[in-house]
Motif scaffolding. Sequence first.
Motif, PDB file in Angstrom:
ATOM      1  N   THR B  14      -1.747  17.966  -9.715  1.00 53.46           N
ATOM      2  CA  THR B  14      -1.353  16.669  -9.184  1.00 53.46           C
ATOM      3  C   THR B  14      -1.966  15.523  -9.965  1.00 53.46           C
ATOM      4  O   THR B  14      -2.761  14.767  -9.439  1.00 53.46           O
ATOM      5  N   PRO B  15      -1.549  15.389 -11.223  1.00 54.22           N
ATOM      6  CA  PRO B  15      -2.112  14.307 -12.033  1.00 54.22           C
ATOM      7  C   PRO B  15      -1.737  12.938 -11.478  1.00 54.22           C
ATOM      8  O   PRO B  15      -2.453  11.976 -11.671  1.00 54.22           O
ATOM      9  N   PRO B  18      -4.573  11.056  -8.053  1.00 54.60           N
ATOM     10  CA  PRO B  18      -6.001  11.216  -8.363  1.00 54.60           C
ATOM     11  C   PRO B  18      -6.816  11.408  -7.088  1.00 54.60           C
ATOM     12  O   PRO B  18      -7.894  11.966  -7.098  1.00 54.60           O
ATOM     13  N   SER B  19      -6.231  10.967  -5.972  1.00 53.14           N
ATOM     14  CA  SER B  19      -6.947  11.014  -4.703  1.00 53.14           C
ATOM     15  C   SER B  19      -7.217  12.439  -4.226  1.00 53.14           C
ATOM     16  O   SER B  19      -8.117  12.661  -3.423  1.00 53.14           O
ATOM     17  N   ALA B  20      -6.408  13.401  -4.694  1.00 49.51           N
ATOM     18  CA  ALA B  20      -6.624  14.775  -4.260  1.00 49.51           C
ATOM     19  C   ALA B  20      -8.066  15.180  -4.530  1.00 49.51           C
ATOM     20  O   ALA B  20      -8.668  15.930  -3.775  1.00 49.51           O
ATOM     21  N   GLY B  21      -8.600  14.636  -5.599  1.00 52.98           N
ATOM     22  CA  GLY B  21      -9.980  14.924  -5.959  1.00 52.98           C
ATOM     23  C   GLY B  21     -10.960  14.512  -4.877  1.00 52.98           C
ATOM     24  O   GLY B  21     -12.054  15.063  -4.777  1.00 52.98           O
ATOM     25  N   LEU B  22     -10.547  13.564  -4.062  1.00 51.85           N
ATOM     26  CA  LEU B  22     -11.414  13.079  -2.987  1.00 51.85           C
ATOM     27  C   LEU B  22     -11.877  14.208  -2.091  1.00 51.85           C
ATOM     28  O   LEU B  22     -13.008  14.238  -1.628  1.00 51.85           O
ATOM     29  N   ASN B  64      -1.510  14.979   3.702  1.00 58.11           N
ATOM     30  CA  ASN B  64      -0.859  13.755   3.222  1.00 58.11           C
ATOM     31  C   ASN B  64      -1.617  13.128   2.054  1.00 58.11           C
ATOM     32  O   ASN B  64      -1.570  11.922   1.848  1.00 58.11           O
ATOM     33  N   ILE B  65      -2.280  13.996   1.327  1.00 52.70           N
ATOM     34  CA  ILE B  65      -3.218  13.523   0.317  1.00 52.70           C
ATOM     35  C   ILE B  65      -2.596  12.590  -0.731  1.00 52.70           C
ATOM     36  O   ILE B  65      -3.257  11.710  -1.245  1.00 52.70           O
ATOM     37  N   ASP B  66      -1.316  12.762  -1.016  1.00 50.15           N
ATOM     38  CA  ASP B  66      -0.670  11.956  -2.061  1.00 50.15           C
ATOM     39  C   ASP B  66      -0.700  10.468  -1.764  1.00 50.15           C
ATOM     40  O   ASP B  66      -0.528   9.648  -2.640  1.00 50.15           O
TER      41      ASP B  66
END
Lengths: 64, 213
Positions: B14-15, B18-22, B64-66
């Motif tokens: 999921t480039p 970036p929030s997925a990294g959260l 809903n990470i996106d």
Amino acid sequence: MMNCQQATQLLSEKLDRPLTRKEKMAIGMHTTLCPSCRQFGKQMEELRHISKSYTKGEVPETKK
Amino acid sequence: MINDSNIAHASELTPSAPSAGLFYDRLFMEDLRTQMIKFAQLQVRDSQLAEDAVQEAMLSAYQNIDRFGRQAALKTWVFSILKNKLIDLLRKEKRLTAASQLEDGPNDNGEALLEQLFNDNGGWQKSERPKKWNDPDHGVENEHFWRVFDACLQALPNKYGRLFMMREFLEMDTAEICHNEAISVTSLNVTLYRARLRLRECLEDNWYQKEVI
């Protein structure tokens, strides 16, 4: 004229319901003459603002 | 479940988000979870129910990470989900602990409080007059402010705290609170007034007017 105890109760209720015209006038007159209640009114707004920030983990903007 | 390979995996997949990294920022997540549990437990007495609500809110945020670009956005989102879950829980709890049945608890003498603050003519006692609130120049971080705020909330009699939080944190309206708690509008307004009087005083004494040590 209404006293401080009555004025502060209305200043709190102002956050919970719309005040009547008569109440607004009475509050306006009281706070014009009473700096303590004027301060109290500001702090009631502030308390609401702080509570909103609380749920968002935000920086409380307490400076006026 | 969360390990290094997952981190690499997530960022490859999921480039654009970036929030997925959260979700893999352990410190941030643990901190968030602690805050949420504390918030939930203030309002729902059953701590297992409170934890479940937090768990569900986190899960829904994850799904809903996106949508999130920053940590702040994620935080706002999970808290708004949590709020709705807590409102549901409070509705269900209704019969068990409606505010009308709650013990007023110690320090709940509302009349005594009013007598302490106001003189016989309803004017402010000289020593109790509200002072201007300035941020104290302590150079302390906000976290300290929230600790004081929490302590002041906890110090409220149960009934005051519950109704105050329903109004200010969960943003429930008057009709709903009164229905839910089986109390009159007048009684709600008076209780909120007393809760605010106490909180105001507590914050002024312990934060705004506190002397630098």
